[in-house]
Write a protein that holds these residues in place. Sequence first.
Motif, short mmCIF file in Angstrom:
data_model
loop_
_atom_site.label_atom_id
_atom_site.label_comp_id
_atom_site.label_asym_id
_atom_site.label_seq_id
_atom_site.Cartn_x
_atom_site.Cartn_y
_atom_site.Cartn_z
N UNK A 1 50.25 3.76 35.43
CA UNK A 1 50.18 4.57 34.23
C UNK A 1 51.20 5.69 34.30
N UNK A 2 51.91 5.92 33.24
CA UNK A 2 52.82 7.05 33.22
C UNK A 2 52.02 8.34 33.14
N UNK A 3 52.49 9.35 33.87
CA UNK A 3 51.75 10.60 33.90
C UNK A 3 51.65 11.24 32.52
N UNK A 4 52.68 11.07 31.69
CA UNK A 4 52.62 11.62 30.34
C UNK A 4 51.48 10.97 29.56
N UNK A 5 51.19 9.70 29.82
CA UNK A 5 50.09 9.02 29.15
C UNK A 5 48.76 9.67 29.51
N UNK A 6 48.60 10.09 30.76
CA UNK A 6 47.35 10.70 31.19
C UNK A 6 47.09 11.97 30.40
N UNK A 7 48.08 12.83 30.30
CA UNK A 7 47.88 14.08 29.58
C UNK A 7 47.63 13.82 28.10
N UNK A 8 48.31 12.83 27.55
CA UNK A 8 48.07 12.47 26.14
C UNK A 8 46.62 12.05 25.94
N UNK A 9 46.09 11.29 26.88
CA UNK A 9 44.71 10.84 26.76
C UNK A 9 43.75 12.02 26.75
N UNK A 10 43.96 12.96 27.66
CA UNK A 10 43.07 14.14 27.70
C UNK A 10 43.23 15.02 26.46
N UNK A 11 44.41 15.02 25.88
CA UNK A 11 44.65 15.84 24.69
C UNK A 11 44.08 15.22 23.43
N UNK A 12 44.04 13.89 23.36
CA UNK A 12 43.74 13.23 22.09
C UNK A 12 42.38 12.54 22.03
N UNK A 13 41.85 12.10 23.16
CA UNK A 13 40.57 11.39 23.13
C UNK A 13 39.41 12.34 23.40
N UNK A 14 38.28 12.17 22.70
CA UNK A 14 37.07 12.89 23.10
C UNK A 14 36.73 12.54 24.55
N UNK A 15 36.22 13.49 25.28
CA UNK A 15 35.96 13.25 26.71
C UNK A 15 35.03 12.07 26.94
N UNK A 16 34.06 11.89 26.02
CA UNK A 16 33.12 10.79 26.21
C UNK A 16 33.76 9.43 26.00
N UNK A 17 34.97 9.39 25.43
CA UNK A 17 35.67 8.13 25.22
C UNK A 17 36.71 7.83 26.29
N UNK A 18 36.89 8.74 27.24
CA UNK A 18 37.80 8.50 28.35
C UNK A 18 37.04 7.70 29.41
N UNK A 19 37.44 6.47 29.68
CA UNK A 19 36.60 5.57 30.49
C UNK A 19 36.20 6.13 31.85
N UNK A 20 37.11 6.83 32.51
CA UNK A 20 36.83 7.30 33.87
C UNK A 20 36.15 8.67 33.91
N UNK A 21 35.95 9.28 32.75
CA UNK A 21 35.40 10.64 32.73
C UNK A 21 33.87 10.60 32.68
N UNK A 22 33.26 10.40 33.82
CA UNK A 22 31.81 10.38 33.92
C UNK A 22 31.33 11.66 34.59
N UNK A 23 30.30 12.27 34.01
CA UNK A 23 29.75 13.49 34.61
C UNK A 23 28.78 13.18 35.74
N UNK A 24 28.39 11.92 35.87
CA UNK A 24 27.48 11.51 36.94
C UNK A 24 28.27 11.00 38.12
N UNK A 25 28.11 11.57 39.30
CA UNK A 25 28.88 11.08 40.46
C UNK A 25 28.51 9.64 40.79
N UNK A 26 29.47 8.83 41.19
CA UNK A 26 29.20 7.42 41.47
C UNK A 26 28.29 7.24 42.68
N UNK A 27 27.49 6.18 42.60
CA UNK A 27 26.52 5.91 43.68
C UNK A 27 27.21 5.79 45.03
N UNK A 28 28.41 5.19 45.06
CA UNK A 28 29.09 4.98 46.34
C UNK A 28 29.45 6.31 46.99
#
Length: 210
Positions: free
Chosen positions: A1-28
């Motif tokens: 992923x291009x780094x510019x894409x990452x910042x665009x995602x955080x700027x434009x998508x609601x946090x709940x729609x960002x696939x990796x943005x989970x507030x619950x820590x993973x079981x592993x």
Amino acid sequence: MKYTDVDRIYQTLPRENIPWNSTTPPDALVGLVQNGLIQPCKTIDLGCGAGNYAIYLAGLGFDVTGVDSSPTAIRIATEHAKQKGTTCRFIVADLLGDLHEVTETFDFAYDWEFLHHIFPDDRETYIRNVYRITRPGATYFSVCFSDSDPQFGGTGKYRSTRIGTTLYFSSESEICNLISPFFSIRELKTVNIASRFGPHRAVYLLANRR
């Protein structure tokens, strides 16, 4: 992923729609802590995003630094930690650069579902950086998408996602070959991971710096 894409995602998508943005820590990750395999220590979260897991560990007494290439993600993480009353350090840095912004070394480094954003040609650069910022004997924990997973409608190594990114799906042997020159592998296996958008298969790595 291009780094510019990452910042665009955080700027434009609601946090709940960002696939990796989970507030619950993973079981592993929780399991490593609860089983005593990782105890409070100097820790770095590589590709920390909005800082959710860094904040979780800091709340348990870990001394945590989070690093991400997205200034927007780091701003969100800093605000989130302040709201939680948690002390974390968050740094904007290119994880494929020289990481001059990171001036300490760490006992525990982890990247949660971050490595599949890095394509094979850049992975050795990344792992050398992880090696350089960790102390001898430090623990490295990584989980990334497995090529045995049917996510995103295919079996290829490169797959496009619904948010416009391209990910690289790894095999256990690829991860072994990448890691072995720098870290001694303790566990390497393919596991099922739960997520907000459904379960998927991932390569799980636990290793120690040589």
